[in-house]
Motif scaffolding. Structure first.
Motif, PDB file in Angstrom:
ATOM      1  N   ASP A 173      -3.209 -17.831  32.973  1.00 10.36           N
ATOM      2  CA  ASP A 173      -4.291 -16.996  32.450  1.00 10.36           C
ATOM      3  C   ASP A 173      -3.710 -15.650  32.020  1.00 10.36           C
ATOM      4  O   ASP A 173      -2.796 -15.123  32.661  1.00 10.36           O
ATOM      5  N   GLU A 174      -4.249 -15.094  30.941  1.00  8.22           N
ATOM      6  CA  GLU A 174      -3.784 -13.779  30.494  1.00  8.22           C
ATOM      7  C   GLU A 174      -4.196 -12.706  31.497  1.00  8.22           C
ATOM      8  O   GLU A 174      -5.132 -12.887  32.277  1.00  8.22           O
ATOM      9  N   VAL A 175      -3.488 -11.577  31.452  1.00 11.72           N
ATOM     10  CA  VAL A 175      -3.848 -10.452  32.314  1.00 11.72           C
ATOM     11  C   VAL A 175      -5.220  -9.927  31.880  1.00 11.72           C
ATOM     12  O   VAL A 175      -5.405  -9.570  30.718  1.00 11.72           O
ATOM     13  N   PRO A 176      -6.200  -9.901  32.782  1.00  9.71           N
ATOM     14  CA  PRO A 176      -7.534  -9.411  32.402  1.00  9.71           C
ATOM     15  C   PRO A 176      -7.484  -7.970  31.916  1.00  9.71           C
ATOM     16  O   PRO A 176      -6.672  -7.163  32.382  1.00  9.71           O
ATOM     17  N   SER A 188       0.204  -4.250  21.799  1.00 11.09           N
ATOM     18  CA  SER A 188       1.422  -4.948  21.373  1.00 11.09           C
ATOM     19  C   SER A 188       2.283  -5.323  22.571  1.00 11.09           C
ATOM     20  O   SER A 188       2.924  -6.383  22.579  1.00 11.09           O
ATOM     21  N   TYR A 189       2.301  -4.481  23.620  1.00 10.94           N
ATOM     22  CA  TYR A 189       3.098  -4.816  24.793  1.00 10.94           C
ATOM     23  C   TYR A 189       2.571  -6.069  25.483  1.00 10.94           C
ATOM     24  O   TYR A 189       3.349  -6.940  25.889  1.00 10.94           O
ATOM     25  N   PHE A 190       1.266  -6.172  25.642  1.00 11.27           N
ATOM     26  CA  PHE A 190       0.736  -7.331  26.359  1.00 11.27           C
ATOM     27  C   PHE A 190       0.817  -8.613  25.530  1.00 11.27           C
ATOM     28  O   PHE A 190       0.767  -9.711  26.081  1.00 11.27           O
ATOM     29  N   GLY A 249       2.751  -8.912  16.268  1.00  5.91           N
ATOM     30  CA  GLY A 249       1.990  -7.846  16.908  1.00  5.91           C
ATOM     31  C   GLY A 249       2.701  -6.517  16.889  1.00  5.91           C
ATOM     32  O   GLY A 249       3.012  -5.957  17.945  1.00  5.91           O
ATOM     33  N   LEU A 250       2.983  -5.974  15.693  1.00  4.12           N
ATOM     34  CA  LEU A 250       3.674  -4.692  15.588  1.00  4.12           C
ATOM     35  C   LEU A 250       2.852  -3.576  16.225  1.00  4.12           C
ATOM     36  O   LEU A 250       1.626  -3.569  16.149  1.00  4.12           O
ATOM     37  N   ASP A 251       3.544  -2.640  16.830  1.00  2.00           N
ATOM     38  CA  ASP A 251       2.892  -1.536  17.532  1.00  2.00           C
ATOM     39  C   ASP A 251       2.397  -0.498  16.526  1.00  2.00           C
ATOM     40  O   ASP A 251       3.183   0.113  15.803  1.00  2.00           O
ATOM     41  N   LYS A 252       1.097  -0.271  16.494  1.00  2.00           N
ATOM     42  CA  LYS A 252       0.515   0.696  15.561  1.00  2.00           C
ATOM     43  C   LYS A 252       0.961   2.129  15.872  1.00  2.00           C
ATOM     44  O   LYS A 252       0.928   2.996  15.005  1.00  2.00           O
TER      45      LYS A 252
END
Length: 349
Positions: A10-13, A47-49, A256-259
């Motif tokens: 499961d993804e991190v909530p 982007s990190y997650f 998912g490039l970091d804005k």
């Protein structure tokens, strides 16, 4: 608040992402906000997650979880706490055997690599089923902090001459004038590495991650601050052309490039000197050399390449004169043909 005991599948909530990064990096002071003045971590760590989920897919969830010994997100945080201590890899494995269900050494090693990657955004350890153009680091000796410090503290191999990195030396011009492709990377160790016979360069795009690591002792002193300055150099905040170009890159990117990348800051003339960079000095100088040696091959490159002003004006004036000459010749030929045709039709009348 939700628990970190959720399965790794499961993804991190959303609501526990701030707690997750506190476990991974310690409580670091955040000194900025992202778009729309949202001060929470999810706003600028999107982007990190995505990276977190990718690494969990690659290592933690591979072979239905049989590839590693972590089962939940709290297992990852437990290993992170061990890696933050001055423990060798063997000592970390021993502690893991005490707190995790598995006793499989290979699974533990894969789990250590996973958590080290999540903590540092550095590709630690090779993964057989991983495809990447970059390289990975093999951590065997000492504790993780010592390993990272030694790796990035390698002395410069190039002379530390004073080389000015002009305003024109930015990521957009590196690509459209230098003809150097930009390969976005999640691996901090690959940052600014030239690849593909010097036709491509890796750029670490996670500006928001870096801004949250300024006081993290896992990295060498001033290393994170200097890495941020390389991004300020290549992605100056107040350059509208770069902002527009990067927004297009973000829109078409699948990684998912970091804005936050184009908002990290700006360098003044004194700061844009190669001697101000220690950790990234050699790679920056190599990139600058390749950029300086590049010569335009297309009209587009000729148009944007204004590093030599007189040469640029001479080329375009000459091209304009050539075009006018060709047009004049074509018009003269057309007039001659038209005149000849008129004479012919008059003789036939």
């Amino acid at each position: 608040m939700s628990s970190l005991d959720n399965s790794l599948f499961d993804e991190v909530p959303l609501e526990i992402k701030p707690l997750a990064v506190d476990h991974l990096w310690g409580q670091q002071p955040s000194h900025f906000v992202f778009h729309e003045d949202k001060p929470n971590l999810d706003a600028y760590f999107d982007s990190y997650f995505k990276y977190y989920a990718q690494q969990c897919d690659l290592i933690g969830r591979h072979e239905n979880g049989e590839y590693s010994s972590v089962e939940t997100h709290i297992d990852i945080m437990t290993i992170a706490h061990l890696l933050q201590q001055p423990l060798t890899r063997a000592e970390v494995r021993k502690h893991m055997t005490d707190v995790l269900k598995s006793t499989n050494i290979t699974q533990h090693d894969n789990s250590i690599n996973l958590v080290a990657r999540l903590m540092l955004m550095i590709r630690i350890g090779g993964v057989p089923h991983e495809y990447s153009k970059g390289e990975y680091l093999e951590w065997k000796e000492g504790d993780l902090r010592e390993f990272v410090h030694i790796h990035f503290a390698a002395p410069s191999a190039r002379a530390r001459d004073r080389i000015k990195l002009e305003k024109s030396f930015n990521a957009l011009n590196v690509q459209r004038i230098g003809g150097i492709k930009i390969w976005w990377t999640d691996n901090l160790a690959d940052h600014l590495r030239m690849m593909d016979d010097d036709k491509a360069v890796f750029i670490f795009h996670h500006g928001s991650f870096l801004e949250h690591q300024l006081h993290n002792p896992m990295f060498p002193p001033c290393f994170i601050e200097e890495t941020l300055r390389t991004l300020m150099l290549l992605f100056p905040r107040y350059n509208p052309g770069i902002k527009k170009w990067y927004q297009k890159e973000v829109a078409k990117s699948a990684c998912g490039l970091d804005k936050r990348l184009i908002g990290v800051g700006n360098l003044n003339a004194e700061e844009r000197q190669s001697e101000n960079f220690n950790y990234w000095h050699d790679r920056l100088v190599i990139l600058k050399e390749v950029y300086d040696e590049a010569r335009p091959n297309t009209l587009s490159q000729f148009w944007y390449d204004r590093r030599n002003g007189p040469q640029w004006y001479t080329f375009w004036v000459a091209l304009w004169v050539l075009v006018l000459t060709i047009v004049t010749i074509v018009l003269a030929v057309v007039q001659c043909v038209e005149g000849g045709l008129q004479v012919y039709l008059a003789m036939r009348a």
